[in-house]
Design an enzyme around this catalytic site. Sequence first.
Site, mmCIF file in Angstrom:
data_model
loop_
_atom_site.group_PDB
_atom_site.id
_atom_site.type_symbol
_atom_site.label_atom_id
_atom_site.label_comp_id
_atom_site.label_asym_id
_atom_site.label_seq_id
_atom_site.Cartn_x
_atom_site.Cartn_y
_atom_site.Cartn_z
ATOM 1 N N TYR A 118 16.426 20.508 -27.507
ATOM 2 C CA TYR A 118 15.729 21.016 -26.309
ATOM 3 C C TYR A 118 14.239 21.235 -26.563
ATOM 4 C CZ TYR A 118 17.046 25.966 -27.710
ATOM 5 O OH TYR A 118 17.249 27.165 -28.318
ATOM 6 N N GLU A 119 13.507 21.331 -25.501
ATOM 7 C CA GLU A 119 12.036 21.406 -25.576
ATOM 8 C C GLU A 119 11.442 20.165 -26.249
ATOM 9 O OE1 GLU A 119 11.297 23.495 -23.692
ATOM 10 O OE2 GLU A 119 12.710 25.155 -23.818
ATOM 11 N N GLY A 120 12.103 19.035 -26.080
ATOM 12 C CA GLY A 120 11.601 17.793 -26.673
ATOM 13 C C GLY A 120 12.271 17.525 -28.001
ATOM 14 N N GLN A 149 8.820 14.750 -30.462
ATOM 15 C CA GLN A 149 7.753 15.441 -31.188
ATOM 16 C C GLN A 149 7.031 14.467 -32.120
ATOM 17 O OE1 GLN A 149 7.184 18.554 -30.273
ATOM 18 N NE2 GLN A 149 9.055 18.589 -29.054
#
Lengths: 578, 578
Positions: free
Chosen positions: A431-433, A438
């Site tokens: 999650y969050e990329g 990244q």
Amino acid sequence: MTYQAPYKDMQLLVAQAYQQHGLDKLESLEGFDTDLANAVMEEAAKFASGVLAPLNQIGDVQGCRFEEGKVITPDGWKDAYRQFSESGWIGLALPETFGGQGLPKYIAQPVNEMWLSANLAFVMFQALAQGGSEILLKFASESLQARYLPNIVSGAWSVAMALTEPNAGSDLGALTTKALAQDDGTYKIKGQKIFITYGDHDLTDNIAHLVMARTPDAPAGSRGISLFIVPKYRVNPDGSIGGFNDVCCTGIEHKMGLHGSPTCSISYGEKDECVGELVGELNQGLMAMFVLMNEARLSCGLQGVALGELGYQSALEYAKERTQGTNEKGERVAIIEHPDVKRMLLDMRSETFALRSLGYQIAAQIDLADSNQNTALHARIALLTPIFKAFATERANVMAGQVVQVFGGMGFVEETGVAQIMRDARITTIYEGTTGIQARDLLMRKVRGDQGLALKALLCEIDDQAAKVEANSALSKTAEEIRHVVVKIRSLLDKALLGQEEDSLLGVSVPFLDAMGTLCCAWQLMNTVVLADDDIDDGYYQNLIAMVQFYGAFRLPTAMAALQTVESKSLGLQEYVF
Amino acid sequence: MTYQAPYKDMQLLVAQAYQQHGLDKLESLEGFDTDLANAVMEEAAKFASGVLAPLNQIGDVQGCRFEEGKVITPDGWKDAYRQFSESGWIGLALPETFGGQGLPKYIAQPVNEMWLSANLAFVMFQALAQGGSEILLKFASESLQARYLPNIVSGAWSVAMALTEPNAGSDLGALTTKALAQDDGTYKIKGQKIFITYGDHDLTDNIAHLVMARTPDAPAGSRGISLFIVPKYRVNPDGSIGGFNDVCCTGIEHKMGLHGSPTCSISYGEKDECVGELVGELNQGLMAMFVLMNEARLSCGLQGVALGELGYQSALEYAKERTQGTNEKGERVAIIEHPDVKRMLLDMRSETFALRSLGYQIAAQIDLADSNQNTALHARIALLTPIFKAFATERANVMAGQVVQVFGGMGFVEETGVAQIMRDARITTIYEGTTGIQARDLLMRKVRGDQGLALKALLCEIDDQAAKVEANSALSKTAEEIRHVVVKIRSLLDKALLGQEEDSLLGVSVPFLDAMGTLCCAWQLMNTVVLADDDIDDGYYQNLIAMVQFYGAFRLPTAMAALQTVESKSLGLQEYVF
């Protein structure tokens, strides 16, 4: 198994970050010095161990329930939330104007780490409140701010972020939720969202959903996304709660971990009665999302640190107690006496310490950047963010596996509690990329975006410090190794990183990120020793040196290996046909 | 998600192992050629996909239940067991004398892999039957063999291994279960055992427990352990089932994975009515255990291969279907088009393939060793066993994590089914000897035990082959890299491996095992290409080459990194004080 905040480590690293980035000289931080930081940390540590940690396994075992359209949180959640918000922890780093305490990031960082170690599933609303508030502060009208922010900062209402749809996960541009302008300036919202953390629950009277949607004439893709604030219950002009806003939870996920955190599917406007207000400009939703994303990525990296710490504490305690096997004299020994167990413990210990330091440094840099337009500083933060997010969470997964390994067969038994750490950690690299995203961000935006300028500056700083301590015999081997890694990255910069064709470069993007993460951790450990007084307390200082040596011997070689992979230009990967 | 046996890979690797080790020239294997192997594999593949795989998730979701002192297996387990035993799969590699089919290991290996991929939790009784039978064949009296083996081989009775006690896990010497000689030559057994796989269940009429216990006058430690066969229901002289033997299941573990496999706590002789018979000599239980252990370690390594394959298949299927993001033309693409996703898939693919090859080679070598007293061959098997066990299972854990990563948020949701692979895999690096114990065995017994003789021979063989293919331009880079690793290990041999003080060596034992595992995998991939016809089918052969290149670029550098750690002599590890 009880979590105790690693207060000594935190205090040291907070003080170092504060000094090193000259926060003591910052007018805007007057009064927010390390004495205050220590006092806040002390209070937070009590709350984390006393209130949150005891609920962690309960949350895992019970999970959230979905009954008659409503989400019910585990036993104790409600009371803990009340205590948490009443103690003012939600607004810790939010502006005093709206009821917060306005503490700088460098103090909020260790505090947040404690929450995340003590009970990750519970405290996920905290990062949502923080990120949501920052979006509103930056983009929302004064009227919206006035109606929402005091309630969010006090914890009376929670925040939910509604981005993902079944066919739009990492690829936000593909989302289809609709927003139709009404005559009164509001919008009718209609669509289905999934994977919404705390999208519904029984902790607060209202929930402010930040929903990504498209107006009918919006451009395709990510340039046509707008951001709306959509409360579960409508909000009257005076800020009081009105009628139901047609925001229906349709179910929660049955997940591998984070059982105590409800992951909701939400249907907006099933009955065409869901009203939202625009936040910021039309079609500029992605800009708001970037603010949130950076915030969320740093918070997610901190989750890695926090789970590493929790796991390490559990494994250390067990390894000191559990006897198995004998020493040369034939006496039964605790398993910590076995070199391989000790290796796993020191691996967790040094990695967590290094990652914590990196995170605290970034937090201090953000405080500095808030009143400083220095582009190099902003570029440094931007460069370190994807590294910290991805590397800390990847390592947390490895460490969580090691915790189970130290516990042996008992680790595989759920009652022991460490399997939960591993299950909880698993989502953090997603999650969050994802890690892949990244790594792409790091290479394509942060390295290629400025032709390697920020990277070169970072390498210079690391190399300079390593050069200075190379003569220190205890650190010399690691310092030398660090310099080799720097040389290697520099040698790859023009050809492999900046010059290479995109597809083959992306094939080695995660190895590159791994190398950068490992280098940064070695650097942080070295930095800590350089900044520390050698008389802190003899054993502690000696242990800092041993960690630098250990990291140099056991972990740093993997950076060189990863860079060799980067150099290979994805050999074999493009040739293989699935 | 349905498992399909990777028939083409298996067929190729079975044929290569068969040829390479000259099994075609072995009289004892007359009639057991690769045609037979292929026919058996084809049947097994149908059974694995048709009967076992569909029960895998059911087993995970339902788990085993413990009710009124009895273990109840998940829905469908009983019927599948009946089909499995009636089809003769249990006795596949057991002697024809006792009703088995007497197939060699090299054929049993791919078949077992299929079972393990299709439903690991279900099929754990299979390795128990195999290992238990081998112990009885080697150590038990004719009378015991006659009463037990036909029932075990047919699957009428199952086998359980009762080793672990709460305070005796890896350290068997510490066990306290008692055996008291009776006048009739039998023993009264009394004690508590835990972690007994299929220690109780509802699949068979009887369960033969192989129990480690001590007689009152036995020496302390592992030299005082004897092995007893203790049936759940007593066995009459004619082999028929008699009365209850005071073998009580007291509970089952609530585990992170393998929910379908009951892990039992058993109390033997609560009412002093539990009778066992000695297997082999008094105080020689550990010898029997060594037989079992080698068997179990190879089977456990194969679990790593099997879970890698299952995960790879799931991830590949998903990556081809799930669209996310766009290509240069702005078209939505399947995520397999993203180089980092492709990297993860090829990582799983090549590692699984290489480990499978290594396992099949060991199986063929065991067939060869059965009729061959060549000490070098026996030493080779002994050297490779801990490497295969530990490395295959460690990599399986990494791969299982990658599977979830490829699935993204959906991987974290239990219904998707891949979280199960990760949870199931987690125990494989622990049971049958942890990775640390394998690494110690490798260094202390297998390398130091013969002063590096077997290791040197292995390195020679690898180096010779690499030298031969170095001129082949497609393989040259990997071959060169392989030779560097060989040179490095040789350079470490005298000083670091044979000469070093034990504690600092054990601190780097797992890195050394990692390096050996990685080298062996690279070697196996290279070996496959060398032995394969380049006209098998053009794409397949080209993919084999791409795998060698990929492994050389992405994985082999980690071997060098690990060896650098070995060279460090555990710097920092011994200095750190916890």
